[in-house]
Design a protein around this motif. Sequence first.
Motif, PDB file in Angstrom:
ATOM      1  N   ALA A  10      18.826  73.245  12.500  1.00 45.69           N
ATOM      2  CA  ALA A  10      19.922  72.404  11.987  1.00 45.69           C
ATOM      3  C   ALA A  10      19.634  70.915  12.095  1.00 45.69           C
ATOM      4  N   ASN A  11      18.420  70.537  12.491  1.00 45.52           N
ATOM      5  CA  ASN A  11      18.175  69.101  12.679  1.00 45.52           C
ATOM      6  C   ASN A  11      17.888  68.361  11.375  1.00 45.52           C
ATOM      7  N   ARG A  12      17.577  69.100  10.303  1.00 48.01           N
ATOM      8  CA  ARG A  12      17.284  68.462   9.011  1.00 48.01           C
ATOM      9  C   ARG A  12      17.506  69.486   7.901  1.00 48.01           C
ATOM     10  N   GLY A  13      17.367  69.016   6.646  1.00 46.61           N
ATOM     11  CA  GLY A  13      17.431  69.935   5.509  1.00 46.61           C
ATOM     12  C   GLY A  13      18.769  70.653   5.379  1.00 46.61           C
ATOM     13  N   LEU A  14      18.718  71.884   4.897  1.00 43.93           N
ATOM     14  CA  LEU A  14      19.941  72.648   4.636  1.00 43.93           C
ATOM     15  C   LEU A  14      20.723  72.926   5.917  1.00 43.93           C
ATOM     16  N   GLY A  15      20.024  73.181   7.009  1.00 47.71           N
ATOM     17  CA  GLY A  15      20.717  73.482   8.270  1.00 47.71           C
ATOM     18  C   GLY A  15      21.620  72.337   8.694  1.00 47.71           C
ATOM     19  N   THR A  33      18.030  73.798  17.688  1.00 47.60           N
ATOM     20  CA  THR A  33      17.041  72.895  17.085  1.00 47.60           C
ATOM     21  C   THR A  33      15.773  72.916  17.927  1.00 47.60           C
ATOM     22  N   ARG A  34      14.650  72.796  17.252  1.00 52.96           N
ATOM     23  CA  ARG A  34      13.363  72.750  17.966  1.00 52.96           C
ATOM     24  C   ARG A  34      12.950  71.308  18.229  1.00 52.96           C
ATOM     25  N   SER A  35      13.154  70.413  17.219  1.00 49.23           N
ATOM     26  CA  SER A  35      12.679  69.031  17.342  1.00 49.23           C
ATOM     27  C   SER A  35      13.851  68.070  17.388  1.00 49.23           C
ATOM     28  N   GLU A  36      13.620  66.948  18.074  1.00 44.41           N
ATOM     29  CA  GLU A  36      14.643  65.899  18.071  1.00 44.41           C
ATOM     30  C   GLU A  36      14.660  65.230  16.699  1.00 44.41           C
ATOM     31  N   ASN A  83      21.068  82.220  10.177  1.00 44.39           N
ATOM     32  CA  ASN A  83      19.626  82.123  10.421  1.00 44.39           C
ATOM     33  C   ASN A  83      19.010  81.318   9.283  1.00 44.39           C
ATOM     34  N   ASN A  84      18.808  80.023   9.545  1.00 48.13           N
ATOM     35  CA  ASN A  84      18.336  79.119   8.502  1.00 48.13           C
ATOM     36  C   ASN A  84      16.886  78.661   8.724  1.00 48.13           C
ATOM     37  N   ALA A  85      16.456  78.570   9.992  1.00 52.00           N
ATOM     38  CA  ALA A  85      15.125  78.015  10.301  1.00 52.00           C
ATOM     39  C   ALA A  85      14.029  78.798   9.589  1.00 52.00           C
ATOM     40  N   SER A 154       2.307  84.058   1.540  1.00 53.14           N
ATOM     41  CA  SER A 154       2.972  84.282   2.833  1.00 53.14           C
ATOM     42  C   SER A 154       4.456  83.965   2.764  1.00 53.14           C
ATOM     43  N   TYR A 155       4.841  82.877   2.089  1.00 53.43           N
ATOM     44  CA  TYR A 155       6.269  82.560   2.016  1.00 53.43           C
ATOM     45  C   TYR A 155       7.027  83.700   1.326  1.00 53.43           C
ATOM     46  N   CYS A 156       6.497  84.144   0.194  1.00 49.26           N
ATOM     47  CA  CYS A 156       7.193  85.215  -0.554  1.00 49.26           C
ATOM     48  C   CYS A 156       7.235  86.509   0.253  1.00 49.26           C
ATOM     49  N   SER A 189      16.222  69.574  -2.625  1.00 47.30           N
ATOM     50  CA  SER A 189      15.245  68.634  -2.063  1.00 47.30           C
ATOM     51  C   SER A 189      15.310  68.662  -0.533  1.00 47.30           C
ATOM     52  N   SER A 190      14.139  68.744   0.079  1.00 44.97           N
ATOM     53  CA  SER A 190      14.014  68.741   1.548  1.00 44.97           C
ATOM     54  C   SER A 190      12.524  68.653   1.817  1.00 44.97           C
ATOM     55  N   ASP A 191      12.161  68.654   3.110  1.00 44.85           N
ATOM     56  CA  ASP A 191      10.723  68.664   3.397  1.00 44.85           C
ATOM     57  C   ASP A 191      10.089  69.900   2.761  1.00 44.85           C
TER      58      ASP A 191
HETATM   59  N1  LIG Z   1      14.275  73.878   0.041  1.00 46.18           N
HETATM   60  C1  LIG Z   1      14.435  74.824  -0.892  1.00 46.18           C
HETATM   61  O1  LIG Z   1      14.428  74.558  -2.102  1.00 46.18           O
HETATM   62  C2  LIG Z   1      14.660  76.261  -0.467  1.00 46.18           C
HETATM   63  C3  LIG Z   1      14.692  77.243  -1.473  1.00 46.18           C
HETATM   64  C4  LIG Z   1      14.922  78.568  -1.108  1.00 46.18           C
HETATM   65  C5  LIG Z   1      15.133  78.890   0.215  1.00 46.18           C
HETATM   66  N2  LIG Z   1      15.080  77.903   1.175  1.00 46.18           N
HETATM   67  C6  LIG Z   1      15.352  78.292   2.559  1.00 46.18           C
HETATM   68  O2  LIG Z   1      16.395  77.463   3.056  1.00 46.18           O
HETATM   69  C7  LIG Z   1      16.250  77.296   4.486  1.00 46.18           C
HETATM   70  C8  LIG Z   1      16.239  75.814   4.838  1.00 46.18           C
HETATM   71  O3  LIG Z   1      15.162  75.208   4.158  1.00 46.18           O
HETATM   72  P1  LIG Z   1      14.947  73.616   4.137  1.00 46.18           P
HETATM   73  O4  LIG Z   1      14.423  73.285   2.804  1.00 46.18           O
HETATM   74  O5  LIG Z   1      16.152  72.936   4.662  1.00 46.18           O
HETATM   75  O6  LIG Z   1      13.731  73.503   5.170  1.00 46.18           O
HETATM   76  P2  LIG Z   1      13.219  72.246   6.018  1.00 46.18           P
HETATM   77  O7  LIG Z   1      13.831  70.986   5.577  1.00 46.18           O
HETATM   78  O8  LIG Z   1      11.725  72.385   6.025  1.00 46.18           O
HETATM   79  O9  LIG Z   1      13.785  72.577   7.484  1.00 46.18           O
HETATM   80  C9  LIG Z   1      13.351  73.707   8.155  1.00 46.18           C
HETATM   81  C10 LIG Z   1      14.115  73.812   9.444  1.00 46.18           C
HETATM   82  O10 LIG Z   1      13.637  74.964  10.164  1.00 46.18           O
HETATM   83  C11 LIG Z   1      13.320  74.560  11.489  1.00 46.18           C
HETATM   84  N3  LIG Z   1      12.283  75.379  12.088  1.00 46.18           N
HETATM   85  C12 LIG Z   1      11.086  75.718  11.578  1.00 46.18           C
HETATM   86  N4  LIG Z   1      10.397  76.442  12.475  1.00 46.18           N
HETATM   87  C13 LIG Z   1      11.189  76.564  13.577  1.00 46.18           C
HETATM   88  C14 LIG Z   1      11.033  77.189  14.823  1.00 46.18           C
HETATM   89  N5  LIG Z   1       9.922  77.856  15.143  1.00 46.18           N
HETATM   90  N6  LIG Z   1      12.041  77.119  15.711  1.00 46.18           N
HETATM   91  C15 LIG Z   1      13.195  76.449  15.407  1.00 46.18           C
HETATM   92  N7  LIG Z   1      13.393  75.825  14.240  1.00 46.18           N
HETATM   93  C16 LIG Z   1      12.390  75.886  13.337  1.00 46.18           C
HETATM   94  C17 LIG Z   1      12.845  73.120  11.337  1.00 46.18           C
HETATM   95  O11 LIG Z   1      12.842  72.475  12.592  1.00 46.18           O
HETATM   96  P3  LIG Z   1      11.678  71.406  12.987  1.00 46.18           P
HETATM   97  O12 LIG Z   1      12.190  70.051  12.549  1.00 46.18           O
HETATM   98  O13 LIG Z   1      11.556  71.543  14.466  1.00 46.18           O
HETATM   99  O14 LIG Z   1      10.424  71.811  12.260  1.00 46.18           O
HETATM  100  C18 LIG Z   1      13.905  72.605  10.368  1.00 46.18           C
HETATM  101  O15 LIG Z   1      15.085  72.337  11.055  1.00 46.18           O
HETATM  102  C19 LIG Z   1      14.960  78.030   4.847  1.00 46.18           C
HETATM  103  O16 LIG Z   1      15.241  79.334   5.297  1.00 46.18           O
HETATM  104  C20 LIG Z   1      14.202  78.091   3.525  1.00 46.18           C
HETATM  105  O17 LIG Z   1      13.254  79.137   3.486  1.00 46.18           O
HETATM  106  C21 LIG Z   1      14.834  76.615   0.870  1.00 46.18           C
END
Ligand SMILES: NC(=O)c1ccc[n+]([C@@H]2O[C@H](COP(=O)([O-])OP(=O)(O)OC[C@H]3O[C@@H](n4cnc5c(N)ncnc54)[C@H](OP(=O)(O)O)[C@@H]3O)[C@@H](O)[C@H]2O)c1
Length: 233
Positions: A10-15, A33-36, A83-85, A154-156, A189-191
């Motif tokens: 939940a520290n960034r992105g969708l979470g 959250t894993r990272s600050e 479960n978002n991470a 791997s992602y798929c 949009s996210s990392d």
């Molecule tokens: N972005 C898209 O267009 C998209 C499309 C389809 C599905 N999704 C899904 O949507 C969800 C959120 O994606 P996002 O784009 O917001 O991703 P993101 O910006 O890359 O963020 C990923 C999050 O997961 C956390 N994370 C990763 N590994 C971890 C671990 N081992 N322990 C705890 N936390 C961990 C990261 O924490 P850290 O900062 O510590 O790394 C970060 O908070 C994911 O499940 C992704 O697969 C995304």
Amino acid sequence: MPLDVLITGANRGLGLELTKRFLEKGAIVHVITRSEDDRIEALIEEYPDFIFDYNADVTDELQVSQALEDLRGRTDKIDILVNNAAVHLDPERIPIEEVDFSAYLRAFDVNSVSPLRVVKHALPLIRSGRRKTIVNISSEAGSLSECWRKSEYSYCMTKAALNMAGKILQNALLDDGIKVLNIHPGWFSSDMGTAEAPITPEQASIPIIETILKDYPLDGPIYVDAEGIPRSW
Ligand SMILES: NC(=O)c1ccc[n+]([C@@H]2O[C@H](COP(=O)([O-])OP(=O)(O)OC[C@H]3O[C@@H](n4cnc5c(N)ncnc54)[C@H](OP(=O)(O)O)[C@@H]3O)[C@@H](O)[C@H]2O)c1
């Protein structure tokens, strides 16, 4: 009584955006959250009585179990687990001849196994929750029938495995009255999603929250899009 929600990553992105939307709805949000990150820190400053941060890497069972133990000190229920991470570790458009498999098991651990790890330790609290909902943020990338990619194995594969985990969980938890949803959130949009995505994570979060808060038949669809429309496995 306010909803208790637990969100991983939940520290960034969708979470982070889902955390904001639940806070706006008056929920108490427990975040793993894993990272600050300044963004989640700012939110904690803004809502000191409504958001609680538990530091854990979701691949580390001891850390996850400790996080849930700490959470139990604050509440005796979880209404909604999200479960978002996740990680996306594949370079795009790499042909099979050039794939480096060294990160594959890590991707499987984070994306497919860790949601189950969190459920394992959160289940007693989910059983005591009012909404009894487990949400796995999946992806269209996990659909076998709609697969169009020629790379990103791997992602798929990890999201397809997460879909199977969601299906088995639903079978297993039906009698407990627990609903499982595997939601494809759209491309935002996210990392992970990159700046090219057509919508922001804030825009993505809005329909997802409404979808999570709807009432579903326990034997209804599991794999759905952000609006709750069933997707093809
Ligand atoms: N972005 C898209 O267009 C998209 C499309 C389809 C599905 N999704 C899904 O949507 C969800 C959120 O994606 P996002 O784009 O917001 O991703 P993101 O910006 O890359 O963020 C990923 C999050 O997961 C956390 N994370 C990763 N590994 C971890 C671990 N081992 N322990 C705890 N936390 C961990 C990261 O924490 P850290 O900062 O510590 O790394 C970060 O908070 C994911 O499940 C992704 O697969 C995304």
